[in-house]
Design a protein around this motif. Structure first.
Motif, short mmCIF file in Angstrom:
data_model
loop_
_atom_site.label_atom_id
_atom_site.label_comp_id
_atom_site.label_asym_id
_atom_site.label_seq_id
_atom_site.Cartn_x
_atom_site.Cartn_y
_atom_site.Cartn_z
N GLY A 73 -47.76 41.54 -8.76
CA GLY A 73 -47.52 42.12 -8.63
C GLY A 73 -46.03 42.61 -7.35
N THR A 74 -45.93 41.92 -6.68
CA THR A 74 -44.88 42.34 -5.62
C THR A 74 -43.72 42.07 -6.00
N GLY A 75 -43.45 41.35 -6.65
CA GLY A 75 -41.50 41.76 -7.63
C GLY A 75 -41.21 39.78 -7.50
N LYS A 76 -41.69 39.20 -7.35
CA LYS A 76 -41.09 38.05 -7.88
C LYS A 76 -40.38 37.88 -8.66
N SER A 77 -40.50 38.15 -9.57
CA SER A 77 -39.43 37.40 -11.24
C SER A 77 -37.83 38.28 -10.80
N ARG A 78 -38.68 39.86 -10.41
CA ARG A 78 -37.35 40.67 -10.46
C ARG A 78 -36.64 39.74 -8.57
N LEU A 79 -37.33 40.12 -7.98
CA LEU A 79 -36.26 38.80 -7.57
C LEU A 79 -35.51 37.54 -7.62
N PHE A 114 -50.64 49.91 -6.51
CA PHE A 114 -48.78 49.90 -7.49
C PHE A 114 -50.63 48.62 -8.42
N VAL A 115 -50.74 48.03 -8.66
CA VAL A 115 -51.09 46.59 -9.56
C VAL A 115 -52.07 47.95 -10.72
N SER A 116 -52.63 48.73 -10.01
CA SER A 116 -53.71 49.77 -11.24
C SER A 116 -53.05 50.63 -11.44
N GLU A 117 -51.93 51.32 -11.16
CA GLU A 117 -50.68 52.32 -11.89
C GLU A 117 -50.35 51.62 -12.83
N THR A 177 -57.16 42.14 -10.97
CA THR A 177 -56.50 42.56 -11.11
C THR A 177 -55.97 42.04 -10.13
N CYS A 178 -56.92 43.64 -8.70
CA CYS A 178 -56.54 43.67 -7.31
C CYS A 178 -57.10 42.42 -6.81
N LYS A 179 -58.66 41.63 -6.98
CA LYS A 179 -59.06 40.76 -7.01
C LYS A 179 -57.96 39.03 -6.69
N LEU A 180 -57.53 38.40 -8.08
CA LEU A 180 -56.61 38.35 -7.67
C LEU A 180 -55.56 38.45 -6.75
N ALA A 181 -55.27 39.83 -6.53
CA ALA A 181 -54.18 39.26 -5.76
C ALA A 181 -54.48 39.24 -4.94
#
Length: 327
Positions: free
Chosen positions: A45-51, A167-170, A238-242
């Motif tokens: 969710g941090t934007g790796k693909s976008r970067l 963010f990842v929850s949203e 998902t939060c735990k994964l992050a």
């Protein structure tokens, strides 16, 4: 063999650089023995693909996926695969290539990623390896052949965990709105309860198992409650994964001595719309472009600098910074 041939024959056009010029990566091969590779890391969710896409529009690059779930075909919503539109014409490798039930180990990834990187380099392009499966990334970097052949530049997108969790929850809510439940239902098999292999390991699949098994026997209110419980579980996992991914990255930096160029994108996630885009450009894309520019130019002959400078389109907010870094 088929995949190997496909990757080496891939000749999709790379987005044009400034004034239609193309940066010939061969100029960086002068006086060096290792090929350059950029590695983009970060929690989900941090934007790796976008970067990675942003960088590939500034440098002639191709992207190698290192997400262990995105390597499979199907479940595009669940696995958050980047869409064709979002790829903006940038070639991608190891994305949606395996059947859902196939096993795919870190060793398999190393073999296929090394092949993909070699093919990208052979075309004179910059390989950008991006994904959240840090165990795969570690295996690849530790691989003797890869370590001997490639010099890596590590970029890491950081977001404060409380902000990222929100963010990842949203994002899960948006995934549900986009049809995630229906997508997972196509993979549901009442006779197959093994969620330890293939794409069924993806967060969002096992959590919905109970709902799918009971929904037809329940009244609407109970069915809705059961679905909400599954969604909450997806958010929590998902939060735990992050959190685990963040810890893993910190461990790689501390234990392996990886030199990570960390980019704090927290402020981006606290903004919306145009302000968020401007913050992304200023805090993430601009500094990353300077870092990658320096990484590529450090070993280039001075005479090649002016040639390449005309071929790189710097980020809007950091043109002068890149020029200073080059000269």
């Amino acid at each position: 063999m088929g995949i190997s041939t496909l990757m080496c024959k891939q000749t999709q056009p790379v987005p044009n650089i400034l004034s239609g010029a193309r940066l010939n990566m061969d100029i960086f091969n002068t006086h060096r023995h290792k090929d350059k590779v950029v590695v983009v890391m970060g929690a989900t969710g941090t934007g790796k693909s976008r970067l990675s896409i942003d960088l590939a529009t500034r440098f002639p690059a191709e992207i190698v996926n290192s997400d262990k779930m995105q390597v499979y075909k199907g479940l595009d919503i669940v696995t958050n695969k980047i869409t064709k539109e979002e790829q903006r014409g940038v070639p991608h490798h190891l994305l949606g290539i395996l059947n859902p039930d196939e096993d795919f180990t870190a060793t398999d990834f190393c073999d296929m990623a090394s092949l993909a990187v070699g093919c990208v380099v052979s075309r004179g392009h910059l390989p950008i390896i991006v994904g959240g499966s840090n165990s795969y990334m570690e295996a690849l970097i530790n691989d003797e052949a890869a370590g001997a052949n490639y010099e890596c530049c590590f970029l890491c997108v950081d977001v404060s965990l409380p902000v990222l969790h929100s963010f990842v929850s949203e994002r899960v809510d948006r995934m549900i709105e986009n049809g995630m439940v229906g997508e997972v239902r196509t993979m549901f098999d009442t006779n197959n309860v093994d969620y330890s292999g293939g794409i069924r390991r993806a967060i969002g699949v096992p959590e919905l198992d109970k709902y799918f098994r009971q929904e037809e026997y329940l009244e609407e209110g109970t069915r809705c409650r059961l679905l909400q419980e599954a969604i909450c579980e997806i958010k929590g996992n998902t939060c735990k994964l992050a959190s685990r991914q963040s810890e893993k990255i910190n461990g790689l930096q501390n234990r392996k001595g990886w030199k990570l160029h960390r980019l704090d994108a927290t402020d981006v996630f606290l903004k919306r719309g145009r302000e968020a885009d401007e913050a992304w450009e200023k805090l993430v894309v601009g500094p990353s472009s300077v870092i990658v520019g320096n990484f590529l130019y450090n070993v280039a002959a001075k005479a090649a600098h002016n040639v390449a400078a005309a071929a790189i389109r710097p980020a809007a907010a950091m043109g002068s910074a890149l020029a200073a870094a080059i000269h």
